[in-house]
Design an enzyme around this catalytic site. Structure first.
Site, PDB file in Angstrom:
ATOM      1  N   ASP A 271      47.618  29.244  -7.452  1.00 28.87           N
ATOM      2  CA  ASP A 271      47.215  29.179  -8.963  1.00 28.87           C
ATOM      3  C   ASP A 271      49.137  29.181  -8.929  1.00 28.87           C
ATOM      4  O   ASP A 271      49.208  27.635 -10.196  1.00 28.87           O
ATOM      5  CB  ASP A 271      47.216  30.361  -9.441  1.00 28.87           C
ATOM      6  CG  ASP A 271      45.485  30.236  -8.692  1.00 28.87           C
ATOM      7  OD1 ASP A 271      44.954  29.792  -8.467  1.00 28.87           O
ATOM      8  OD2 ASP A 271      45.320  31.516  -7.839  1.00 28.87           O
TER       9      ASP A 271
ATOM     10  N   HIS B  40      42.145  35.619  -9.706  1.00 27.95           N
ATOM     11  CA  HIS B  40      42.365  34.493  -8.761  1.00 27.95           C
ATOM     12  C   HIS B  40      41.182  33.738  -9.429  1.00 27.95           C
ATOM     13  O   HIS B  40      40.036  33.909  -8.553  1.00 27.95           O
ATOM     14  CB  HIS B  40      42.262  33.934  -7.608  1.00 27.95           C
ATOM     15  CG  HIS B  40      42.417  32.629  -6.942  1.00 27.95           C
ATOM     16  ND1 HIS B  40      42.982  31.799  -6.915  1.00 27.95           N
ATOM     17  CD2 HIS B  40      41.286  32.601  -5.646  1.00 27.95           C
ATOM     18  CE1 HIS B  40      42.612  30.292  -6.622  1.00 27.95           C
ATOM     19  NE2 HIS B  40      41.719  31.077  -5.850  1.00 27.95           N
TER      20      HIS B  40
HETATM   21  P1  NAX Z   1      35.697  27.850   5.776  1.00 26.21           P
HETATM   22  O1  NAX Z   1      33.913  28.474   5.568  1.00 26.21           O
HETATM   23  O2  NAX Z   1      36.034  26.317   6.176  1.00 26.21           O
HETATM   24  O3  NAX Z   1      36.334  28.428   6.893  1.00 26.21           O
HETATM   25  C1  NAX Z   1      35.961  29.957   6.804  1.00 26.21           C
HETATM   26  C2  NAX Z   1      35.743  30.449   7.883  1.00 26.21           C
HETATM   27  O4  NAX Z   1      35.021  32.111   7.853  1.00 26.21           O
HETATM   28  C3  NAX Z   1      34.510  30.332   9.099  1.00 26.21           C
HETATM   29  O5  NAX Z   1      34.705  29.721  10.231  1.00 26.21           O
HETATM   30  C4  NAX Z   1      33.686  31.231   8.804  1.00 26.21           C
HETATM   31  O6  NAX Z   1      33.537  31.395  10.431  1.00 26.21           O
HETATM   32  C5  NAX Z   1      35.039  32.494   9.162  1.00 26.21           C
HETATM   33  N1  NAX Z   1      34.094  34.502   8.616  1.00 26.21           N
HETATM   34  C6  NAX Z   1      33.490  34.405   7.831  1.00 26.21           C
HETATM   35  N2  NAX Z   1      32.992  35.823   7.950  1.00 26.21           N
HETATM   36  C7  NAX Z   1      33.498  35.874   8.871  1.00 26.21           C
HETATM   37  C8  NAX Z   1      33.912  37.197   9.673  1.00 26.21           C
HETATM   38  N3  NAX Z   1      33.422  38.171   9.067  1.00 26.21           N
HETATM   39  N4  NAX Z   1      35.361  37.542  10.114  1.00 26.21           N
HETATM   40  C9  NAX Z   1      36.172  36.592  10.709  1.00 26.21           C
HETATM   41  N5  NAX Z   1      36.005  35.127  10.452  1.00 26.21           N
HETATM   42  C10 NAX Z   1      34.832  35.446   9.439  1.00 26.21           C
HETATM   43  O7  NAX Z   1      36.710  28.189   4.594  1.00 26.21           O
HETATM   44  P2  NAX Z   1      37.803  27.473   3.619  1.00 26.21           P
HETATM   45  O8  NAX Z   1      37.630  26.639   3.629  1.00 26.21           O
HETATM   46  O9  NAX Z   1      38.993  28.100   4.465  1.00 26.21           O
HETATM   47  O10 NAX Z   1      38.294  28.649   3.018  1.00 26.21           O
HETATM   48  C11 NAX Z   1      38.173  30.246   3.319  1.00 26.21           C
HETATM   49  C12 NAX Z   1      38.503  31.135   2.253  1.00 26.21           C
HETATM   50  O11 NAX Z   1      39.410  30.990   1.126  1.00 26.21           O
HETATM   51  C13 NAX Z   1      37.250  31.051   0.456  1.00 26.21           C
HETATM   52  O12 NAX Z   1      36.576  32.434   0.544  1.00 26.21           O
HETATM   53  C14 NAX Z   1      37.902  30.221   0.114  1.00 26.21           C
HETATM   54  O13 NAX Z   1      37.275  30.540  -0.969  1.00 26.21           O
HETATM   55  C15 NAX Z   1      39.060  30.880  -0.032  1.00 26.21           C
HETATM   56  N6  NAX Z   1      39.993  30.332  -1.043  1.00 26.21           N
HETATM   57  C16 NAX Z   1      40.803  30.901  -1.315  1.00 26.21           C
HETATM   58  C17 NAX Z   1      42.086  30.636  -2.744  1.00 26.21           C
HETATM   59  C18 NAX Z   1      43.031  31.177  -3.312  1.00 26.21           C
HETATM   60  O14 NAX Z   1      44.451  30.971  -3.855  1.00 26.21           O
HETATM   61  N7  NAX Z   1      42.971  32.437  -3.139  1.00 26.21           N
HETATM   62  C19 NAX Z   1      42.178  29.106  -2.227  1.00 26.21           C
HETATM   63  C20 NAX Z   1      41.414  28.297  -0.966  1.00 26.21           C
HETATM   64  C21 NAX Z   1      39.973  28.989  -0.947  1.00 26.21           C
HETATM   65  O15 NAX Z   1      38.838  28.357  -1.734  1.00 26.21           O
END
Ligand code: NAX
Length: 327
Positions: free
Chosen positions: A159, A187
């Site tokens: 952000d 966020h």
């Molecule tokens: P993806 O769905 O591409 O990847 C997430 C990965 O986490 C998957 O491979 C899944 O298998 C794995 N996972 C799920 N549960 C798990 C666990 N218990 N232990 C280990 N791995 C686990 O998501 P992606 O686009 O990489 O985003 C990840 C996270 O970042 C989401 O929650 C998203 O909302 C968040 N974001 C946060 C942002 C921020 O500014 N704070 C911005 C970007 C993003 O949207």
């Protein structure tokens, strides 16, 4: 030569992981002289895809990449970790209420906090990226009683970087001319991108843009940027999120430039009237591996209202996870 440090990343086979790991391994996060051992956590069904990412990491022949560990067990992935980037989370699905989302993520961040408490380095620096990031950070922190609360942070740096870039574009100045803006709070869409103290080439930002643009366009554009990316790309921010995570950890570990600050989601100590304990975006300066809230900034009535609204949302999230027994 420096000893390798251990960097744990969860959700390592996901979209953000696919950008993040290569940046860490190339030295963008901790410096071009700091070898790293990557310790990657995924859920069991994603371990095969993770092996593919590991093959690519090896194929880069990064000079700083000393070793790679993969696991579906947080006790393995977090073992002796000096840095932990918690990216994996349960995204909000259509029709999901906030309570459902918080409860699903509690199932991830409670055991991860417990594992960090058990096995990580006593000085581990934790960054939560997975949403809802601030409250997920609170859950992990509250389940790690042997670590210091301030070791747990949440990412508002994306952000912050969006806010810098939007202001640079508007004023026709390079991003390097922009200093000292702040993302206060959560966020989420209640975040407050605050230009009150920001400068553009040393001049007060609010003297260069009109108030109507600031309140009516700038703030919502920054706050809703994530949705605009999804709309355009058909997928959520990934490379920019990874870049922000690199910036957050680099500044925390290596320090912010003299006279400048950045925004980090950190436990409130009550500064600026923010309820103590909430993981809230603050202006911070970092040096020697620690951060400090920038004090003494003026808070206008407009700012007060925005800062209170985002604090209110975080308080509600905290009350909800308390009810669920997660903190
Ligand atoms: P993806 O769905 O591409 O990847 C997430 C990965 O986490 C998957 O491979 C899944 O298998 C794995 N996972 C799920 N549960 C798990 C666990 N218990 N232990 C280990 N791995 C686990 O998501 P992606 O686009 O990489 O985003 C990840 C996270 O970042 C989401 O929650 C998203 O909302 C968040 N974001 C946060 C942002 C921020 O500014 N704070 C911005 C970007 C993003 O949207």
């Amino acid at each position: 030569d420096k000893h390798p440090v251990r960097v744990a990343v969860t959700g390592a086979a996901g979209q953000i992981g696919y950008s993040l790991l290569f940046r860490i391994a190339s030295g963008d996060m901790l410096g071009k002289d700091q070898p790293v051992i990557l310790q990657l956590l995924e859920v069991t069904p994603a371990l095969k895809a993770l092996q593919g990412v590991v093959m690519e990491l090896r194929d880069c022949a990064f000079p700083l990449l000393a070793d790679i560990v993969t696991s579906d067990d947080p006790n393995v992935a977090f073992k002796d970790a000096d840095y932990a980037l918690l990216v994996g989370a349960m995204p909000r699905k259509a029709g999901m209420e906030r309570g459902d989302l918080l409860s699903a993520n509690g199932g991830i961040f409670k055991p991860q906090g417990e594992a960090l408490n058990r096995v990580a380095s006593r000085d581990v620096k934790v960054l939560v990226v997975g949403n809802p990031a601030n409250t997920n950070a609170l859950i992990a922190q509250q389940n790690a009683p042997d670590l210091t609360p301030g070791q747990f942070t949440a990412m508002v740096r994306l952000d912050h970087n969006r806010a810098v870039s939007q202001l640079a574009e508007k004023t026709g100045e390079p991003v390097t001319a922009i200093q000292n803006l702040t993302i206060w709070g959560n966020h989420s869409s209640t975040q407050y991108p605050d230009l009150s103290a920001a400068t553009v080439s040393g001049r007060p930002a609010l003297e260069l843009v009109d108030r109507e643009w600031y309140e009516g366009q700038y703030i919502p554009t920054v706050a809703k940027r994530g949705a605009a990316i999804i709309e355009a790309r058909g997928a959520s921010s990934a490379a920019s999120a990874a870049s922000a995570a690199i910036d957050h950890m680099r500044d925390w570990a290596l320090g912010t430039p003299e006279g400048q600050w950045v925004s980090m989601g950190i436990p409130s100590d009550g500064s600026y009237g923010v309820p103590e304990g909430l993981i809230y975006g603050f202006p911070v300066k970092c040096s020697g591996g620690s951060y400090e809230i920038v004090q003494g900034l003026d808070v206008s009535d407009f700012s007060r209202g925005k800062m209170d609204a985002t604090a209110q949302e975080l308080t509600e999230e905290r009350d909800e996870v308390r009810k669920l027994g997660l903190v």
